[in-house]
Design a protein around this motif. Structure first.
Motif, PDB file in Angstrom:
ATOM      1  N   MET A  48       0.857  -1.178   0.000  1.00  0.00           N
ATOM      2  CA  MET A  48       0.000   0.000   0.000  1.00  0.00           C
ATOM      3  C   MET A  48       0.899   1.236   0.000  1.00  0.00           C
ATOM      4  O   MET A  48       1.725   1.436   0.892  1.00  0.00           O
ATOM      5  N   VAL A  49       0.708   2.081  -1.023  1.00  0.00           N
ATOM      6  CA  VAL A  49       1.559   3.252  -1.230  1.00  0.00           C
ATOM      7  C   VAL A  49       0.697   4.507  -1.090  1.00  0.00           C
ATOM      8  O   VAL A  49      -0.476   4.522  -1.485  1.00  0.00           O
ATOM      9  N   LEU A  50       1.278   5.573  -0.545  1.00  0.00           N
ATOM     10  CA  LEU A  50       0.571   6.834  -0.368  1.00  0.00           C
ATOM     11  C   LEU A  50       0.474   7.579  -1.702  1.00  0.00           C
ATOM     12  O   LEU A  50       1.493   7.821  -2.362  1.00  0.00           O
ATOM     13  N   VAL A  51      -0.756   7.928  -2.116  1.00  0.00           N
ATOM     14  CA  VAL A  51      -0.977   8.635  -3.371  1.00  0.00           C
ATOM     15  C   VAL A  51      -1.843   9.866  -3.094  1.00  0.00           C
ATOM     16  O   VAL A  51      -2.477   9.987  -2.031  1.00  0.00           O
ATOM     17  N   GLU A  75       6.829  -4.358  -8.453  1.00  0.00           N
ATOM     18  CA  GLU A  75       8.027  -4.055  -9.234  1.00  0.00           C
ATOM     19  C   GLU A  75       8.187  -2.566  -9.514  1.00  0.00           C
ATOM     20  O   GLU A  75       9.267  -2.120  -9.943  1.00  0.00           O
ATOM     21  N   LEU A  76       7.127  -1.744  -9.255  1.00  0.00           N
ATOM     22  CA  LEU A  76       7.209  -0.304  -9.512  1.00  0.00           C
ATOM     23  C   LEU A  76       7.371   0.519  -8.245  1.00  0.00           C
ATOM     24  O   LEU A  76       7.379   1.760  -8.314  1.00  0.00           O
ATOM     25  N   TYR A  81       8.903   6.234  -1.873  1.00  0.00           N
ATOM     26  CA  TYR A  81       7.468   6.239  -1.637  1.00  0.00           C
ATOM     27  C   TYR A  81       7.177   6.073  -0.144  1.00  0.00           C
ATOM     28  O   TYR A  81       7.971   5.478   0.604  1.00  0.00           O
ATOM     29  N   PHE A  82       6.012   6.575   0.273  1.00  0.00           N
ATOM     30  CA  PHE A  82       5.546   6.388   1.644  1.00  0.00           C
ATOM     31  C   PHE A  82       4.745   5.096   1.700  1.00  0.00           C
ATOM     32  O   PHE A  82       3.685   4.978   1.051  1.00  0.00           O
ATOM     33  N   GLN A 105      -1.051   9.988  -8.293  1.00  0.00           N
ATOM     34  CA  GLN A 105       0.404   9.790  -8.357  1.00  0.00           C
ATOM     35  C   GLN A 105       0.954   9.515  -6.964  1.00  0.00           C
ATOM     36  O   GLN A 105       0.545  10.142  -5.994  1.00  0.00           O
ATOM     37  N   PRO A 106       1.887   8.566  -6.839  1.00  0.00           N
ATOM     38  CA  PRO A 106       2.504   8.331  -5.527  1.00  0.00           C
ATOM     39  C   PRO A 106       3.262   9.558  -5.036  1.00  0.00           C
ATOM     40  O   PRO A 106       3.881  10.288  -5.808  1.00  0.00           O
ATOM     41  N   VAL A 107       3.182   9.794  -3.752  1.00  0.00           N
ATOM     42  CA  VAL A 107       3.843  10.933  -3.130  1.00  0.00           C
ATOM     43  C   VAL A 107       5.222  10.491  -2.665  1.00  0.00           C
ATOM     44  O   VAL A 107       5.359   9.493  -1.953  1.00  0.00           O
ATOM     45  N   THR A 108       6.218  11.233  -3.076  1.00  0.00           N
ATOM     46  CA  THR A 108       7.589  10.925  -2.666  1.00  0.00           C
ATOM     47  C   THR A 108       7.983  11.785  -1.472  1.00  0.00           C
ATOM     48  O   THR A 108       7.398  12.847  -1.226  1.00  0.00           O
ATOM     49  N   GLN A 109       8.984  11.323  -0.746  1.00  0.00           N
ATOM     50  CA  GLN A 109       9.415  12.042   0.443  1.00  0.00           C
ATOM     51  C   GLN A 109      10.048  13.381   0.089  1.00  0.00           C
ATOM     52  O   GLN A 109       9.950  14.351   0.859  1.00  0.00           O
TER      53      GLN A 109
END
Length: 386
Positions: A48-51, A75-76, A81-82, A105-109
């Motif tokens: 589970m990725v933060l978007v 794989e992505l 990513y959070f 879109q995934p949020v990056t740090q």
């Protein structure tokens, strides 16, 4: 009737009915069945990725509705990513978007700046904008119900004395609209209590986002009077759009491009406004207050009355180096000698006064004293002998 004729009749009826049914089917036709293919949603086997739940432009202050966790292909997944098992979503509330993020879109740090980090406030500012701080009180700040990210109007309250001696004009004026709040005191996030509700704090200063010109106007407004915050509704954007289109400050995009319309709405929603101020005077609140500044009376004023009424004696104009008598005067002529006699009750001692005139005297009555330093008025003359 024999059985042979009955069979022939029954067979004829059967053939006729079948023919009629087939003819009807050929004329009306029948809908051919269509096979629908059911596409099953692909199952994503990943963490589970933060978007982002919506488009987040640069300078957006994040709240609880701006982010969510969503499964992402294994794989992505990137190290920036959070991840759900390593991220506290509450700790990201109040952070500022440094780089634009599209919806989904995934949020990056590296795309977020946390309160207290270097450059936090600069990242919260839009391009070409400035941060301005000014003092407020609990009464002028909506009792603390203004939070970072809200939009406000600024109301300037001042007392205008004018040039007269009456009561000064009291007026409040909405000088700026749609101003974004960046911080209250040193708080840039909305603290949430144990019950999940936002904690309300009173504050003594507020930091807002403004254009360079508005920043200059705010600096002057603080010296003119007191500033109050007026919280704007989220639903004001629709009516604001109509006013902006009518005034010509916003141009409608050509064609039916939804992206251009969305960009126009975002620009309008983030644009502070000045000009076309509205105001209210003391007379709009109370019938015993003024609606304009007290004007300076002609020639000055001795009095201190509420409306600047002079307290000088009748017929005596005041204001200037020397008193000037403007009341009625009798010109008394004795041969070649002419004497001016004031008959007004407020004549100064320098103007001679007589109660009676000698016999055989020519008398001219006028409302102006031409030989004396007075303002000319309409003259009414009468001649006679006493």
């Amino acid at each position: 009737m024999d059985s042979r004729k009955v069979l022939l009749l029954a067979g004829s009826l059967f053939v006729a009915g079948t023919t009629a049914f087939l003819a009807r089917s050929l004329m009306t036709g029948s809908a051919a069945p269509q096979a629908g293919a059911v596409v099953a949603a692909p199952v994503i086997d990943g963490p589970m990725v933060l978007v982002a739940t919506r488009a987040l432009p640069v300078g957006t202050i994040l709240d609880a509705t701006a982010l969510k966790f969503q499964p992402w292909p294994k794989e992505l997944v990137d190290n920036a990513y959070f991840l759900r098992d390593k991220t506290d979503l509450k700790s990201l509330q109040g952070t500022v978007v440094r780089n634009a993020i599209t919806a989904g879109q995934p949020v990056t740090q590296g795309a977020l700046v946390k309160p207290g980090d270097r450059g936090f406030l600069a990242a919260a500012l839009g391009p070409g904008m400035r941060a301005v701080t000014f003092p407020v009180s609990a009464q002028t700040s909506v009792a603390g119900f203004v939070f970072p990210g809200d939009r406000i109007d600024l109301v300037l309250t001042q007392t205008v004395p004018g040039g007269g001696d009456g009561q000064p004009l009291k007026v409040s004026e909405t000088i700026m609209r749609n101003i974004r709040v960046l911080a209250t005191d040193q708080r840039t996030d909305n603290a949430v209590g144990e019950d999940g509700k936002t904690v309300v704090h009173t504050f003594g200063t507020v930091t807002v986002e403004a254009t360079p010109k508005i920043a200059e106007q705010l600096a002057v407004a603080q010296t003119v009077g007191s500033l109050s915050l007026s919280l704007r509704s989220i639903a004001d954007n629709s009516s604001q759009l109509e006013e902006a289109i009518a005034s010509g400050s916003v141009k409608m995009p050509s064609g039916n491009d939804p992206r251009a319309e969305k960009a126009m709405m975002l620009q309008l929603a983030s644009q502070p406004q000045t000009g076309n101020p509205t105001f209210a005077t003391g007379a709009d609140v109370s019938r015993f207050q003024r609606s304009s500044v007290p004007a300076k009376s002609a020639g000055g004023s001795f009095g201190g009355g509420p409306t600047g009424i002079t307290n000088a004696a009748p017929g005596l104009a005041v204001g200037g180096a020397a008193p000037v008598y403007t009341g009625p005067v009798v010109h008394v002529a004795r041969g070649n000698s002419v004497t001016d006699v004031a008959v007004g009750a407020g004549a100064p001692p320098s103007v001679p006064r007589r109660a009676a005139l000698p016999a055989g005297t020519t008398m001219t009555i006028t409302t102006a004293t031409a030989p004396m330093p007075v303002a000319p008025t309409q003259a009414v003359s009468a001649m006679g002998k006493n």
